[in-house]
Design a protein around this motif. Structure first.
Motif, PDB file in Angstrom:
ATOM      1  N   TRP A 226       0.895  -1.333  -0.027  1.00 24.51           N
ATOM      2  CA  TRP A 226       0.035  -0.613   0.195  1.00 24.51           C
ATOM      3  C   TRP A 226       0.820   1.157   0.046  1.00 24.51           C
ATOM      4  O   TRP A 226       0.239   2.023  -0.537  1.00 24.51           O
ATOM      5  CB  TRP A 226      -1.105   0.153   1.617  1.00 24.51           C
ATOM      6  N   ALA A 227       1.980   0.855   0.032  1.00 20.36           N
ATOM      7  CA  ALA A 227       2.854   2.108   0.959  1.00 20.36           C
ATOM      8  C   ALA A 227       3.949   3.325  -0.582  1.00 20.36           C
ATOM      9  O   ALA A 227       3.228   3.553  -0.959  1.00 20.36           O
ATOM     10  CB  ALA A 227       3.856   2.094   1.730  1.00 20.36           C
ATOM     11  N   ILE A 228       3.423   1.583  -0.814  1.00 20.41           N
ATOM     12  CA  ILE A 228       4.233   1.966  -2.336  1.00 20.41           C
ATOM     13  C   ILE A 228       3.743   2.382  -3.431  1.00 20.41           C
ATOM     14  O   ILE A 228       3.579   3.392  -3.830  1.00 20.41           O
ATOM     15  CB  ILE A 228       4.747   0.291  -2.453  1.00 20.41           C
ATOM     16  N   LEU A 229       2.096   1.829  -3.381  1.00 22.10           N
ATOM     17  CA  LEU A 229       1.376   2.482  -4.774  1.00 22.10           C
ATOM     18  C   LEU A 229       1.001   3.528  -4.174  1.00 22.10           C
ATOM     19  O   LEU A 229       0.735   4.670  -5.260  1.00 22.10           O
ATOM     20  CB  LEU A 229       0.035   1.579  -4.429  1.00 22.10           C
ATOM     21  N   TRP A 230       0.751   4.173  -3.056  1.00 17.88           N
ATOM     22  CA  TRP A 230       0.328   5.891  -2.371  1.00 17.88           C
ATOM     23  C   TRP A 230       1.421   6.552  -2.616  1.00 17.88           C
ATOM     24  O   TRP A 230       1.638   7.396  -3.372  1.00 17.88           O
ATOM     25  CB  TRP A 230      -0.002   6.091  -0.751  1.00 17.88           C
ATOM     26  N   ALA A 231       3.050   6.076  -2.783  1.00 22.53           N
ATOM     27  CA  ALA A 231       4.398   6.860  -3.117  1.00 22.53           C
ATOM     28  C   ALA A 231       4.248   7.516  -4.407  1.00 22.53           C
ATOM     29  O   ALA A 231       4.824   8.781  -5.075  1.00 22.53           O
ATOM     30  CB  ALA A 231       5.247   6.306  -2.500  1.00 22.53           C
ATOM     31  N   TRP A 232       4.521   5.969  -5.399  1.00 19.28           N
ATOM     32  CA  TRP A 232       4.243   6.136  -6.890  1.00 19.28           C
ATOM     33  C   TRP A 232       2.954   7.613  -7.523  1.00 19.28           C
ATOM     34  O   TRP A 232       3.179   8.182  -7.935  1.00 19.28           O
ATOM     35  CB  TRP A 232       3.651   4.430  -7.350  1.00 19.28           C
ATOM     36  N   ARG A 233       1.922   7.448  -6.498  1.00 17.75           N
ATOM     37  CA  ARG A 233       0.586   8.242  -6.702  1.00 17.75           C
ATOM     38  C   ARG A 233       0.789  10.124  -6.530  1.00 17.75           C
ATOM     39  O   ARG A 233       0.216  10.674  -6.325  1.00 17.75           O
ATOM     40  CB  ARG A 233      -0.486   7.768  -6.803  1.00 17.75           C
ATOM     41  N   SER A 234       1.905   9.708  -5.124  1.00 20.15           N
ATOM     42  CA  SER A 234       1.941  11.344  -4.124  1.00 20.15           C
ATOM     43  C   SER A 234       3.040  12.102  -5.204  1.00 20.15           C
ATOM     44  O   SER A 234       3.774  11.494  -6.326  1.00 20.15           O
ATOM     45  CB  SER A 234       2.860  11.205  -2.903  1.00 20.15           C
ATOM     46  N   PRO A 235       2.456  13.461  -5.301  1.00 23.06           N
ATOM     47  CA  PRO A 235       3.409  14.384  -5.413  1.00 23.06           C
ATOM     48  C   PRO A 235       4.684  14.574  -5.448  1.00 23.06           C
ATOM     49  O   PRO A 235       5.842  14.716  -6.217  1.00 23.06           O
ATOM     50  CB  PRO A 235       2.325  15.703  -5.701  1.00 23.06           C
ATOM     51  N   ASP A 236       4.038  14.551  -4.529  1.00 21.22           N
ATOM     52  CA  ASP A 236       6.311  14.564  -3.285  1.00 21.22           C
ATOM     53  C   ASP A 236       6.793  13.031  -3.694  1.00 21.22           C
ATOM     54  O   ASP A 236       6.576  12.069  -2.781  1.00 21.22           O
ATOM     55  CB  ASP A 236       6.402  15.199  -2.209  1.00 21.22           C
ATOM     56  N   ARG A 237       7.061  12.146  -4.970  1.00 23.38           N
ATOM     57  CA  ARG A 237       7.045  11.060  -5.364  1.00 23.38           C
ATOM     58  C   ARG A 237       8.067  10.520  -4.308  1.00 23.38           C
ATOM     59  O   ARG A 237       8.583   9.273  -3.777  1.00 23.38           O
ATOM     60  CB  ARG A 237       7.214  10.294  -6.330  1.00 23.38           C
ATOM     61  N   ARG A 238       8.870  11.452  -4.475  1.00 26.00           N
ATOM     62  CA  ARG A 238      10.495  10.841  -4.244  1.00 26.00           C
ATOM     63  C   ARG A 238      10.604  11.006  -2.574  1.00 26.00           C
ATOM     64  O   ARG A 238      11.690  10.090  -2.269  1.00 26.00           O
ATOM     65  CB  ARG A 238      11.992  12.343  -4.596  1.00 26.00           C
ATOM     66  N   ALA A 239      10.077  12.155  -1.592  1.00 26.23           N
ATOM     67  CA  ALA A 239      10.009  11.820   0.005  1.00 26.23           C
ATOM     68  C   ALA A 239       9.323  10.721   0.350  1.00 26.23           C
ATOM     69  O   ALA A 239       9.866  10.108   1.250  1.00 26.23           O
ATOM     70  CB  ALA A 239       9.518  13.284   0.106  1.00 26.23           C
ATOM     71  N   ALA A 240       8.155  10.360  -0.870  1.00 31.02           N
ATOM     72  CA  ALA A 240       7.190   9.627   0.241  1.00 31.02           C
ATOM     73  C   ALA A 240       8.214   8.121  -0.332  1.00 31.02           C
ATOM     74  O   ALA A 240       7.975   6.996   0.673  1.00 31.02           O
ATOM     75  CB  ALA A 240       6.120   9.077  -1.143  1.00 31.02           C
ATOM     76  N   LEU A 241       8.548   8.026  -1.207  1.00 23.99           N
ATOM     77  CA  LEU A 241       9.072   6.744  -1.541  1.00 23.99           C
ATOM     78  C   LEU A 241      10.470   6.563  -0.427  1.00 23.99           C
ATOM     79  O   LEU A 241      10.814   5.805  -0.090  1.00 23.99           O
ATOM     80  CB  LEU A 241       9.916   6.176  -2.852  1.00 23.99           C
ATOM     81  N   ARG A 242      11.109   7.344  -0.217  1.00 24.66           N
ATOM     82  CA  ARG A 242      12.481   7.287   1.051  1.00 24.66           C
ATOM     83  C   ARG A 242      11.471   6.913   2.173  1.00 24.66           C
ATOM     84  O   ARG A 242      12.140   6.651   2.773  1.00 24.66           O
ATOM     85  CB  ARG A 242      13.033   8.381   0.984  1.00 24.66           C
ATOM     86  N   ARG A 243      10.380   7.491   2.816  1.00 27.03           N
ATOM     87  CA  ARG A 243       9.795   7.096   3.754  1.00 27.03           C
ATOM     88  C   ARG A 243       9.627   5.791   3.493  1.00 27.03           C
ATOM     89  O   ARG A 243      10.037   4.456   4.587  1.00 27.03           O
ATOM     90  CB  ARG A 243       8.232   7.888   4.310  1.00 27.03           C
ATOM     91  N   VAL A 244       8.838   5.189   2.875  1.00 30.36           N
ATOM     92  CA  VAL A 244       8.685   3.999   2.134  1.00 30.36           C
ATOM     93  C   VAL A 244      10.034   3.284   2.345  1.00 30.36           C
ATOM     94  O   VAL A 244      10.536   1.607   3.189  1.00 30.36           O
ATOM     95  CB  VAL A 244       8.377   3.563   0.914  1.00 30.36           C
ATOM     96  N   GLY A 245      11.211   3.210   2.070  1.00 29.59           N
ATOM     97  CA  GLY A 245      13.041   2.839   2.177  1.00 29.59           C
ATOM     98  C   GLY A 245      12.971   3.217   3.448  1.00 29.59           C
ATOM     99  O   GLY A 245      13.335   1.707   4.230  1.00 29.59           O
ATOM    100  N   TRP A 246      12.692   3.642   4.577  1.00 26.43           N
ATOM    101  CA  TRP A 246      13.139   3.105   5.819  1.00 26.43           C
ATOM    102  C   TRP A 246      12.539   3.017   6.425  1.00 26.43           C
ATOM    103  O   TRP A 246      12.860   1.489   7.957  1.00 26.43           O
ATOM    104  CB  TRP A 246      13.138   5.398   6.785  1.00 26.43           C
ATOM    105  N   PHE A 247      10.962   2.446   6.064  1.00 23.25           N
ATOM    106  CA  PHE A 247      10.170   1.034   6.417  1.00 23.25           C
ATOM    107  C   PHE A 247      10.926   0.291   6.490  1.00 23.25           C
ATOM    108  O   PHE A 247      11.065  -0.848   7.169  1.00 23.25           O
ATOM    109  CB  PHE A 247       9.049   1.171   5.776  1.00 23.25           C
ATOM    110  N   VAL A 248      11.464  -0.545   4.988  1.00 23.14           N
ATOM    111  CA  VAL A 248      11.639  -1.515   4.801  1.00 23.14           C
ATOM    112  C   VAL A 248      13.271  -1.744   5.343  1.00 23.14           C
ATOM    113  O   VAL A 248      13.257  -2.919   6.115  1.00 23.14           O
ATOM    114  CB  VAL A 248      12.081  -1.444   2.967  1.00 23.14           C
ATOM    115  N   VAL A 249      13.717  -1.042   5.491  1.00 22.66           N
ATOM    116  CA  VAL A 249      15.350  -1.050   6.383  1.00 22.66           C
ATOM    117  C   VAL A 249      15.271  -1.228   8.274  1.00 22.66           C
ATOM    118  O   VAL A 249      15.710  -1.890   8.707  1.00 22.66           O
ATOM    119  CB  VAL A 249      16.243   0.694   6.725  1.00 22.66           C
ATOM    120  N   GLY A 250      13.774  -0.742   8.521  1.00 24.46           N
ATOM    121  CA  GLY A 250      13.472  -1.116   9.820  1.00 24.46           C
ATOM    122  C   GLY A 250      12.923  -2.571  10.311  1.00 24.46           C
ATOM    123  O   GLY A 250      13.108  -3.199  10.948  1.00 24.46           O
ATOM    124  N   TYR A 251      12.430  -2.846   9.174  1.00 27.28           N
ATOM    125  CA  TYR A 251      11.866  -4.538   9.667  1.00 27.28           C
ATOM    126  C   TYR A 251      13.342  -5.490   8.836  1.00 27.28           C
ATOM    127  O   TYR A 251      13.508  -6.270   9.454  1.00 27.28           O
ATOM    128  CB  TYR A 251      11.063  -4.087   8.206  1.00 27.28           C
TER     129      TYR A 251
END
Length: 262
Positions: A226-251
């Protein structure tokens, strides 16, 4: 399910219905000036807290009745045995075999040692985890939706027969649900405030859910997709994908760390 268990479940349903009616009386902003609690000087926020605690208390009583009136069921005996072995200083997967994961076994072993092997406390810890899950889930739904949806989802969760079953035995489902819902709540916080640290902690929490029971990986995968799909559609795609990356790193940090130890 035996007759006594069905009776307890019916009592739980009626208790939750009573809590719902109390909520309607206490939190309505129309009629009786907000319900009887309004006459006691309670504001809307205080009334919400009172009714929330009332519902959780009623559910907790229903879950905890007769916790030791039956013997170990299904795999519970093996889980209690594993907790005892760890409490004696042994290490799972090296000194004995078990299909369960450290996120479930080690907290159980600590409680086993603190309570001198009390089955009641081992099972009651599952009740406490489910109630904490319900509380976190209520706060999550209140943030992403509204108070009415939060109370409705709270009652559905507490009255569900699988939730009731999870409180009656020392099993990993309650811990997995707790850490999974905590992860969802932290991600919602980071998503709303556009901050990376709650998203990182969400990944850690869902890693703990996975290391409690492997089905926690499905919760992490669902949130991640869900986070990847939302980030892909977000106007600020780069910042949103960066947050997804932090989620993956934590996991991955949590899961890889636990796997590396064992």
């Amino acid at each position: 399910m035996v007759r006594g268990e069905k009776l307890l479940l019916r009592l739980l349903y009626w208790s939750l219905l009573a809590g719902w009616l109390a909520k309607k009386l206490a939190l309505s902003e129309h009629g009786l000036e907000g319900g009887k609690l309004a006459f006691m000087g309670f504001g809307l926020r205080q009334r919400t807290i009172v009714v929330l605690l009332l519902v959780l208390l009623l559910a907790g009583i229903g879950y905890a009745l007769g916790l030791t009136s039956y013997q170990a069921y299904d795999d519970e005996g093996g889980y209690l045995y594993a907790a005892w072995r760890i409490a004696e200083g042994e290490m799972p997967y090296r000194d004995f075999l078990t299909p369960q994961l450290p996120g479930f076994l080690y907290p159980g072993a600590l409680l086993f040692a603190l309570t001198d092997g009390s089955v009641w406390w081992m099972r009651f810890s599952m009740v406490a985890l489910v109630l904490l899950t319900a509380l976190v889930g209520f706060l999550l739904m209140r943030r992403v939706a509204n108070e009415r949806a939060a109370f409705f989802s709270l009652l559905l969760f507490l009255a569900h027969h699988e939730t009731f079953f999870a409180t009656r035995f020392f099993r990993p489902e309650a811990g997995m649900l707790f850490w999974g819902v905590v992860g969802f709540a932290l991600y919602a916080l980071g998503h709303h405030r556009r901050r990376s640290w709650p998203v990182f902690l969400a990944g850690v929490a869902l890693g703990l859910a996975t290391m409690t029971k492997l089905f926690g990986a499905l919760m992490a995968a669902g949130l991640g997709l869900w986070a990847i799909l939302w980030a892909w559609r977000s106007p600020d795609r780069r910042a949103a994908l960066r947050r997804v990356g932090w989620f993956v790193v934590g996991y991955l940090v949590l899961v890889a760390g636990v796997v590396g130890v064992y």
